[in-house]
Design a protein around this motif. Sequence first.
Motif, short mmCIF file in Angstrom:
data_model
loop_
_atom_site.label_atom_id
_atom_site.label_comp_id
_atom_site.label_asym_id
_atom_site.label_seq_id
_atom_site.Cartn_x
_atom_site.Cartn_y
_atom_site.Cartn_z
N HIS A 145 132.70 39.41 8.75
CA HIS A 145 133.25 40.29 9.70
C HIS A 145 133.71 39.88 10.90
O HIS A 145 134.50 40.11 11.53
N ARG A 151 137.75 38.41 7.90
CA ARG A 151 138.30 39.72 7.64
C ARG A 151 139.24 39.68 6.66
O ARG A 151 139.31 40.73 5.85
N ILE A 165 128.47 44.93 4.03
CA ILE A 165 128.64 44.50 5.30
C ILE A 165 128.83 45.67 6.25
O ILE A 165 128.08 45.75 7.46
N LEU A 166 129.47 46.68 5.93
CA LEU A 166 129.66 47.86 6.61
C LEU A 166 128.26 48.33 6.99
O LEU A 166 128.21 49.15 8.12
N LYS A 169 123.90 45.59 10.18
CA LYS A 169 124.15 45.37 11.78
C LYS A 169 125.16 44.42 11.99
O LYS A 169 124.97 43.22 11.27
N LEU A 170 126.26 44.57 12.69
CA LEU A 170 127.25 43.58 12.79
C LEU A 170 126.99 42.78 14.06
O LEU A 170 127.07 43.15 14.94
N GLU A 171 126.95 41.51 13.77
CA GLU A 171 126.87 40.60 14.76
C GLU A 171 127.91 40.33 15.62
O GLU A 171 129.07 40.61 15.35
N LYS A 172 127.74 40.14 16.85
CA LYS A 172 128.70 40.16 18.04
C LYS A 172 128.76 38.87 18.75
O LYS A 172 127.68 38.25 19.17
N THR A 177 134.71 40.88 19.13
CA THR A 177 134.23 40.79 17.76
C THR A 177 134.14 42.34 17.29
O THR A 177 133.70 43.15 18.16
N THR A 179 132.28 45.15 15.95
CA THR A 179 131.08 45.63 15.59
C THR A 179 131.04 47.17 15.35
O THR A 179 130.15 47.62 14.92
N PRO A 181 131.69 50.05 12.73
CA PRO A 181 132.05 49.99 11.27
C PRO A 181 133.13 50.87 11.05
O PRO A 181 134.06 50.27 10.13
N LEU A 184 136.01 48.51 11.98
CA LEU A 184 136.05 47.41 10.87
C LEU A 184 136.74 47.97 9.44
O LEU A 184 137.60 47.13 9.04
#
Length: 264
Positions: A145, A151, A165-166, A169-172, A177, A179, A181, A184
């Motif tokens: 992501h 992406r 992935i959604l 927890k989305l790393e920043k 970035t 983050t 969902p 994204l």
Amino acid sequence: MIRQDKPASDSSAPAVERTIQILRSIGSHPPGLSAQALCDQTSTPRATMYRILKVLQQHGFVQQTAEPPNLYQLGPALVQLGGMAPRPRDLVELARPVMQRLAFSIRETVKLVVVDGLEALTLAVADTGLEARVMSRLGTRVPLHIGVSQRLLLAHQPSPVIRQILAAKLEKRTSHTITNPAVLRASLESLRRAESAQGQSEGSDGVGAAATLIRGSQDQLLGALVAVYIHTGKTAAQLTAFSLAVEQAAQEISSWQVSLSPTR
């Protein structure tokens, strides 16, 4: 850092380089090109163009169409030479010379990335050795992501991968970035309809990227060709030129129509 003024490529053989440009221009237009169109595309004087075309035609590297306006096409000698070339054993071997040529052309770092689990893995890197460049290392892994090239790859993955992935927890890594969902998901839906994308400052501040997908003989996704560069100071024209150059190089790799699984 200050960019070196001296070009990295060796232009000591202008006649050879001009001939290669002519052959590449003809090859990118299968129906054929007129001598004037070739002059315009390669900035070659008309008299010089006709001398080069005459020699290439004598040796079978170009031919003219039978019907007026007698356009120039690639000749049978190139097909014969192509058949003698050793077949690349894998995606990296196939892509490496194209990547090196692209890196020297745009004077920026170029990398080949593939999907490995929920990450993008860098399989190959080509750079110019200039002082002012973005460094990239073999084996680098980046979550799918983070960054436009990742992406773009993620957008073309099966639905279960995207959902996984959604849901995580989305790393920043930077303020750019993605983050959220929902944001994204919307980005992936847009990229799903694209083969190329360009962005900046998502994985590292001030670093831009232009990416194009590489596909195999059955249109399967093999990976992505990516140019990375220092975004600050770049003009809109430069960014457009980067994107077009990456697209052309990725299409050249894909045109081999090989069915390969990326290997490490």
